[in-house]
Design a protein around this motif. Sequence first.
Motif, PDB file in Angstrom:
ATOM      1  N   MET A 136       0.870  -1.063  -0.023  1.00  0.00           N
ATOM      2  CA  MET A 136      -0.005  -0.159  -0.087  1.00  0.00           C
ATOM      3  C   MET A 136       0.886   1.165   0.066  1.00  0.00           C
ATOM      4  SD  MET A 136      -3.068   1.151   2.767  1.00  0.00           S
ATOM      5  CE  MET A 136      -4.292  -0.157   2.280  1.00  0.00           C
ATOM      6  N   SER A 137       0.463   2.281  -0.726  1.00  0.00           N
ATOM      7  CA  SER A 137       1.344   3.545  -0.838  1.00  0.00           C
ATOM      8  C   SER A 137       1.297   4.277   0.398  1.00  0.00           C
ATOM      9  CB  SER A 137       0.941   4.259  -2.203  1.00  0.00           C
ATOM     10  OG  SER A 137      -0.313   4.276  -2.505  1.00  0.00           O
ATOM     11  N   GLN A 138       2.408   5.159   0.725  1.00  0.00           N
ATOM     12  CA  GLN A 138       2.036   5.872   1.828  1.00  0.00           C
ATOM     13  C   GLN A 138       1.056   7.032   1.716  1.00  0.00           C
ATOM     14  OE1 GLN A 138       3.335   4.615   4.215  1.00  0.00           O
ATOM     15  NE2 GLN A 138       3.824   6.075   5.996  1.00  0.00           N
ATOM     16  N   PRO A 139       0.176   7.185   2.491  1.00  0.00           N
ATOM     17  CA  PRO A 139      -0.610   8.374   2.208  1.00  0.00           C
ATOM     18  C   PRO A 139       0.190   9.743   2.258  1.00  0.00           C
ATOM     19  CG  PRO A 139      -1.311   6.816   4.115  1.00  0.00           C
ATOM     20  CD  PRO A 139      -0.020   6.603   3.804  1.00  0.00           C
ATOM     21  N   THR A 140      -0.140  10.690   1.584  1.00  0.00           N
ATOM     22  CA  THR A 140       0.257  12.047   1.393  1.00  0.00           C
ATOM     23  C   THR A 140      -0.965  12.930   1.730  1.00  0.00           C
ATOM     24  OG1 THR A 140       0.132  12.002  -0.854  1.00  0.00           O
ATOM     25  CG2 THR A 140       2.019  11.255  -0.223  1.00  0.00           C
ATOM     26  N   GLU A 141      -0.452  14.289   2.004  1.00  0.00           N
ATOM     27  CA  GLU A 141      -1.512  15.126   2.051  1.00  0.00           C
ATOM     28  C   GLU A 141      -2.296  15.651   0.695  1.00  0.00           C
ATOM     29  OE1 GLU A 141      -1.596  18.583   5.401  1.00  0.00           O
ATOM     30  OE2 GLU A 141      -0.416  19.336   3.563  1.00  0.00           O
ATOM     31  N   THR A 142      -3.405  15.462   0.800  1.00  0.00           N
ATOM     32  CA  THR A 142      -4.183  15.915  -0.312  1.00  0.00           C
ATOM     33  C   THR A 142      -4.906  16.975   0.046  1.00  0.00           C
ATOM     34  OG1 THR A 142      -5.994  14.435   0.184  1.00  0.00           O
ATOM     35  CG2 THR A 142      -4.331  13.536  -1.087  1.00  0.00           C
ATOM     36  N   ILE A 143      -5.607  17.517  -1.034  1.00  0.00           N
ATOM     37  CA  ILE A 143      -6.683  18.592  -1.031  1.00  0.00           C
ATOM     38  C   ILE A 143      -7.756  17.957   0.107  1.00  0.00           C
ATOM     39  CG2 ILE A 143      -8.065  17.975  -2.961  1.00  0.00           C
ATOM     40  CD1 ILE A 143      -8.673  21.117  -3.105  1.00  0.00           C
ATOM     41  N   PHE A 144      -8.150  16.793   0.156  1.00  0.00           N
ATOM     42  CA  PHE A 144      -9.165  16.135   0.904  1.00  0.00           C
ATOM     43  C   PHE A 144      -8.747  15.994   2.230  1.00  0.00           C
ATOM     44  CE2 PHE A 144     -11.320  13.812  -2.932  1.00  0.00           C
ATOM     45  CZ  PHE A 144     -11.598  14.916  -3.480  1.00  0.00           C
ATOM     46  N   SER A 145      -7.418  15.822   2.475  1.00  0.00           N
ATOM     47  CA  SER A 145      -7.097  15.747   3.835  1.00  0.00           C
ATOM     48  C   SER A 145      -7.059  17.188   4.584  1.00  0.00           C
ATOM     49  CB  SER A 145      -5.624  15.068   3.991  1.00  0.00           C
ATOM     50  OG  SER A 145      -4.725  15.791   3.544  1.00  0.00           O
ATOM     51  N   LYS A 146      -6.812  18.201   3.678  1.00  0.00           N
ATOM     52  CA  LYS A 146      -6.897  19.641   4.174  1.00  0.00           C
ATOM     53  C   LYS A 146      -8.449  20.039   4.531  1.00  0.00           C
ATOM     54  CE  LYS A 146      -2.665  21.017   1.991  1.00  0.00           C
ATOM     55  NZ  LYS A 146      -2.072  21.797   1.119  1.00  0.00           N
ATOM     56  N   ILE A 147      -9.086  19.561   3.637  1.00  0.00           N
ATOM     57  CA  ILE A 147     -10.736  19.777   3.864  1.00  0.00           C
ATOM     58  C   ILE A 147     -11.104  19.053   5.208  1.00  0.00           C
ATOM     59  CG2 ILE A 147     -12.993  19.315   3.171  1.00  0.00           C
ATOM     60  CD1 ILE A 147     -11.938  19.748   0.405  1.00  0.00           C
ATOM     61  N   ILE A 148     -10.596  17.848   5.342  1.00  0.00           N
ATOM     62  CA  ILE A 148     -11.262  17.095   6.731  1.00  0.00           C
ATOM     63  C   ILE A 148     -10.373  17.898   7.706  1.00  0.00           C
ATOM     64  CG2 ILE A 148     -10.385  14.805   8.090  1.00  0.00           C
ATOM     65  CD1 ILE A 148     -10.386  13.255   5.447  1.00  0.00           C
ATOM     66  N   ASN A 149      -9.103  18.421   7.669  1.00  0.00           N
ATOM     67  CA  ASN A 149      -8.496  19.269   8.736  1.00  0.00           C
ATOM     68  C   ASN A 149      -8.995  20.859   8.966  1.00  0.00           C
ATOM     69  OD1 ASN A 149      -7.151  16.887   9.905  1.00  0.00           O
ATOM     70  ND2 ASN A 149      -5.553  17.315   8.277  1.00  0.00           N
ATOM     71  N   ARG A 150      -9.811  21.074   7.914  1.00  0.00           N
ATOM     72  CA  ARG A 150     -10.478  22.266   8.287  1.00  0.00           C
ATOM     73  C   ARG A 150      -9.376  23.399   8.008  1.00  0.00           C
ATOM     74  NH1 ARG A 150     -14.406  18.902   8.672  1.00  0.00           N
ATOM     75  NH2 ARG A 150     -16.180  19.542   9.549  1.00  0.00           N
ATOM     76  N   GLN A 151      -8.485  22.876   6.804  1.00  0.00           N
ATOM     77  CA  GLN A 151      -7.599  23.990   6.603  1.00  0.00           C
ATOM     78  C   GLN A 151      -7.961  24.753   5.056  1.00  0.00           C
ATOM     79  OE1 GLN A 151      -4.534  20.730   6.308  1.00  0.00           O
ATOM     80  NE2 GLN A 151      -3.268  21.951   7.458  1.00  0.00           N
ATOM     81  N   ILE A 152      -8.781  24.124   4.365  1.00  0.00           N
ATOM     82  CA  ILE A 152      -9.449  24.453   3.010  1.00  0.00           C
ATOM     83  C   ILE A 152     -11.028  24.465   3.393  1.00  0.00           C
ATOM     84  CG2 ILE A 152      -9.922  23.976   0.670  1.00  0.00           C
ATOM     85  CD1 ILE A 152      -7.104  22.874   0.567  1.00  0.00           C
ATOM     86  N   PRO A 153     -11.782  25.405   3.280  1.00  0.00           N
ATOM     87  CA  PRO A 153     -13.070  25.427   3.524  1.00  0.00           C
ATOM     88  C   PRO A 153     -13.909  24.706   2.299  1.00  0.00           C
ATOM     89  CG  PRO A 153     -12.706  27.540   2.394  1.00  0.00           C
ATOM     90  CD  PRO A 153     -11.397  26.709   2.691  1.00  0.00           C
ATOM     91  N   ALA A 154     -14.941  24.074   2.539  1.00  0.00           N
ATOM     92  CA  ALA A 154     -15.791  23.060   1.924  1.00  0.00           C
ATOM     93  C   ALA A 154     -17.270  23.442   2.343  1.00  0.00           C
ATOM     94  CB  ALA A 154     -15.432  21.954   1.837  1.00  0.00           C
ATOM     95  N   ASN A 155     -18.217  23.212   1.110  1.00  0.00           N
ATOM     96  CA  ASN A 155     -19.589  23.361   1.531  1.00  0.00           C
ATOM     97  C   ASN A 155     -20.055  21.853   1.835  1.00  0.00           C
ATOM     98  OD1 ASN A 155     -22.424  23.266   1.576  1.00  0.00           O
ATOM     99  ND2 ASN A 155     -22.561  24.178  -0.484  1.00  0.00           N
ATOM    100  N   ILE A 156     -19.974  21.613   3.333  1.00  0.00           N
ATOM    101  CA  ILE A 156     -20.040  20.211   4.014  1.00  0.00           C
ATOM    102  C   ILE A 156     -21.528  20.016   3.927  1.00  0.00           C
ATOM    103  CG2 ILE A 156     -19.532  18.837   6.060  1.00  0.00           C
ATOM    104  CD1 ILE A 156     -17.056  20.473   6.155  1.00  0.00           C
ATOM    105  N   VAL A 157     -21.944  18.572   3.494  1.00  0.00           N
ATOM    106  CA  VAL A 157     -23.507  18.508   3.661  1.00  0.00           C
ATOM    107  C   VAL A 157     -23.502  17.323   4.836  1.00  0.00           C
ATOM    108  CG1 VAL A 157     -23.794  19.419   1.379  1.00  0.00           C
ATOM    109  CG2 VAL A 157     -23.332  17.094   1.637  1.00  0.00           C
ATOM    110  N   TYR A 158     -22.464  16.500   5.278  1.00  0.00           N
ATOM    111  CA  TYR A 158     -22.625  15.405   5.937  1.00  0.00           C
ATOM    112  C   TYR A 158     -21.210  15.331   6.485  1.00  0.00           C
ATOM    113  CZ  TYR A 158     -23.400  10.913   7.879  1.00  0.00           C
ATOM    114  OH  TYR A 158     -23.586   9.706   8.767  1.00  0.00           O
ATOM    115  N   GLU A 159     -21.281  14.819   7.948  1.00  0.00           N
ATOM    116  CA  GLU A 159     -20.033  14.381   8.559  1.00  0.00           C
ATOM    117  C   GLU A 159     -20.452  13.455   9.914  1.00  0.00           C
ATOM    118  OE1 GLU A 159     -15.810  16.295  10.453  1.00  0.00           O
ATOM    119  OE2 GLU A 159     -17.782  17.483  10.265  1.00  0.00           O
ATOM    120  N   ASP A 160     -19.676  12.312  10.002  1.00  0.00           N
ATOM    121  CA  ASP A 160     -19.694  11.713  10.970  1.00  0.00           C
ATOM    122  C   ASP A 160     -18.261  11.200  11.445  1.00  0.00           C
ATOM    123  OD1 ASP A 160     -18.623   9.363   9.496  1.00  0.00           O
ATOM    124  OD2 ASP A 160     -20.959   8.748   8.993  1.00  0.00           O
TER     125      ASP A 160
END
Length: 116
Positions: free
Chosen positions: A1-25
Motif C-alpha cells: 500500500m502506498s504511503q498516504p500523502t497530504e491531499t486537498i481532501f485531507s486539508k478539507i478534513i482538517n478544516r485547512q480549506i473550506p468546503a460546502n459540507i453536507v454530512y459528517e460523522d
Amino acid sequence: MSQPTETIFSKIINRQIPANIVYEDDLSLAFRDITPQAPVHILVIPKQPIPMLAEATAQDQALLGHLLLVAAKIAKDEGLDRGFRVVINNGDHGGQTVFHLHLHILGGRAMQWPPG
C-alpha cells in the motif's frame, strides 16, 4: 500500500480549506464538488486516508460499506428519488485526480450510458 500523502481532501478534513459540507460523522465527510458535473454532485470521503479503491484491504471492508450507506442517505436527503449515480474513479486511467478515495454522488438529471 502506498504511503498516504497530504491531499486537498485531507486539508478539507482538517478544516485547512473550506468546503460546502453536507454530512459528517466519525468516519466520513461529504461536501459539494466545486466543479459539479450534474445538478447534484457531492463527494463522500473517508476520514482515514486510503489512496484508491485498489489499495483498500479487508480491514477497510466496514468503512467501504459505510461510505456506500452514507452516499445513499445523502442522495435521499438531496431528493434524488428518481435515481442517482455513485462513481469511484481508480488510478490515472480511471480518471482519478485526487489520490484519497472518494465517491461521487451525481444526480438531478438523467445519466447517460456508457459514462465515458
